[in-house]
Write a protein that holds these residues in place. Structure first.
Motif, PDB file in Angstrom:
ATOM      1  N   HIS A  80       0.620  -1.115   0.109  1.00  0.00           N
ATOM      2  CA  HIS A  80       0.019   0.034  -0.134  1.00  0.00           C
ATOM      3  C   HIS A  80       0.802   1.240   0.039  1.00  0.00           C
ATOM      4  O   HIS A  80       0.536   2.198  -0.680  1.00  0.00           O
ATOM      5  CB  HIS A  80      -0.966   0.039   1.227  1.00  0.00           C
ATOM      6  N   ARG A  81       1.983   1.149   0.734  1.00  0.00           N
ATOM      7  CA  ARG A  81       2.844   2.629   1.093  1.00  0.00           C
ATOM      8  C   ARG A  81       3.516   2.622  -0.226  1.00  0.00           C
ATOM      9  O   ARG A  81       4.120   4.079  -0.561  1.00  0.00           O
ATOM     10  CB  ARG A  81       3.822   2.246   1.982  1.00  0.00           C
TER      11      ARG A  81
ATOM     12  N   ASP B  25      -1.225   5.374  -6.243  1.00  0.00           N
ATOM     13  CA  ASP B  25      -2.548   5.888  -6.162  1.00  0.00           C
ATOM     14  C   ASP B  25      -3.513   5.751  -5.025  1.00  0.00           C
ATOM     15  O   ASP B  25      -4.604   5.950  -4.887  1.00  0.00           O
ATOM     16  CB  ASP B  25      -3.330   5.096  -7.514  1.00  0.00           C
ATOM     17  N   ALA B  26      -2.509   4.972  -4.178  1.00  0.00           N
ATOM     18  CA  ALA B  26      -3.303   4.620  -2.780  1.00  0.00           C
ATOM     19  C   ALA B  26      -3.345   6.009  -1.795  1.00  0.00           C
ATOM     20  O   ALA B  26      -2.444   6.676  -1.787  1.00  0.00           O
ATOM     21  CB  ALA B  26      -2.556   3.425  -2.197  1.00  0.00           C
ATOM     22  N   GLU B  27      -4.425   5.988  -0.944  1.00  0.00           N
ATOM     23  CA  GLU B  27      -4.471   6.849   0.166  1.00  0.00           C
ATOM     24  C   GLU B  27      -3.298   6.580   1.083  1.00  0.00           C
ATOM     25  O   GLU B  27      -2.954   5.628   1.547  1.00  0.00           O
ATOM     26  CB  GLU B  27      -5.968   6.439   1.074  1.00  0.00           C
ATOM     27  N   PRO B  28      -2.744   7.886   1.523  1.00  0.00           N
ATOM     28  CA  PRO B  28      -1.471   7.916   2.545  1.00  0.00           C
ATOM     29  C   PRO B  28      -1.847   7.027   3.872  1.00  0.00           C
ATOM     30  O   PRO B  28      -3.131   7.095   4.295  1.00  0.00           O
ATOM     31  CB  PRO B  28      -1.195   9.157   2.603  1.00  0.00           C
TER      32      PRO B  28
ATOM     33  N   THR C 187      -1.068  -2.722   5.801  1.00  0.00           N
ATOM     34  CA  THR C 187      -2.226  -2.963   5.821  1.00  0.00           C
ATOM     35  C   THR C 187      -2.575  -4.367   5.854  1.00  0.00           C
ATOM     36  O   THR C 187      -1.645  -4.990   5.886  1.00  0.00           O
ATOM     37  CB  THR C 187      -3.026  -2.289   4.779  1.00  0.00           C
TER      38      THR C 187
END
Length: 225
Positions: A9-10, A14-17, A25
């Protein structure tokens, strides 16, 4: 075809911070564990090794899972939701002809979101070492087979014939990938009309094969990108 490694994720632009001290996650744990399951087998799905691979502390695992067994149960649930639900949903999808219905099932071979073949092989290998996983696999296979049998029955095949045709279709699809023929995608798609005749005893209608071809090539191109 080489599998792409899961993107954390990090590392996804395009992913939310992530907020606060969160570095990975629950999906990150699942995705990395799934990758290890597929490449190295269930014995190598270990909390410490996964944590080291993601460069996080082992303690962060327990924000999301109670134990390693909890993680393994989540992997099996994801496998069922991907492979069994995907194949059953395609078999139950409305289609004007049996050949079009089988083209829907063929979508599972092109789209790993509907059926992840490498994951299915990993779970089958896992089942050889675990009675509970074997029981789950047996139930899953039966669900898939029942759905394929009902698919043939919808197009007026007698029940026994429908069950035999379902077995031929299902085991051929599994065995095709086990054989690792390294067949070019264009050649595989080009054989679809003959496969449909073998599986059904009927000729495909105009446009059915071309529609599947466009779908398959689109998804294979996405994987290769």
């Amino acid at each position: 075809m080489a599998r792409s490694k899961p993107v954390l994720h990090r590392d996804d632009p395009d992913a939310e911070p992530l907020i606060g001290n969160i570095k990975v996650t629950r999906d990150d744990w699942l995705n990395v564990a799934m990758d290890v399951l597929i490449s190295d087998g269930v014995e190598q799905v270990k909390v410490l090794a996964l944590a080291e691979r993601m460069a996080v502390s082992r303690s962060s695992f327990y924000w999301y899972f109670k134990s390693r067994q909890d993680l393994l149960d989540a992997l099996l649930q994801q496998w069922e939701q991907t492979n069994t639900v995907g194949m059953v949903s395609m078999a139950e999808r409305e289609a004007p002809t049996i050949t079009a219905a089988i083209c829907n099932v063929f979508r599972c071979t092109a789209n790993s979101d509907l059926f992840n073949t490498a994951l299915d092989f990993a779970v089958r290998d896992w089942a050889r070492r675990s009675g509970p996983v074997q029981s789950l696999l047996d139930r899953s296979d039966q669900r898939r087979m029942d759905a394929l049998t009902r698919m043939f029955e919808r197009y007026d095949y007698p029940s026994f014939e429908a069950s035999i045709r379902a077995k031929v279709l299902y085991y051929m699809q599994l065995g095709y990938d086990v054989a690792r023929l390294n067949e070019p995608n264009e050649e595989r798609v080009g054989s679809v009309p003959e496969y449909l005749r073998v599986f059904t005893g009927r000729d495909p209608m105009p446009g059915e094969v071309e529609e599947f071809r466009e779908y398959a090539m689109q998804h294979w191109a996405r994987i290769s990108a």
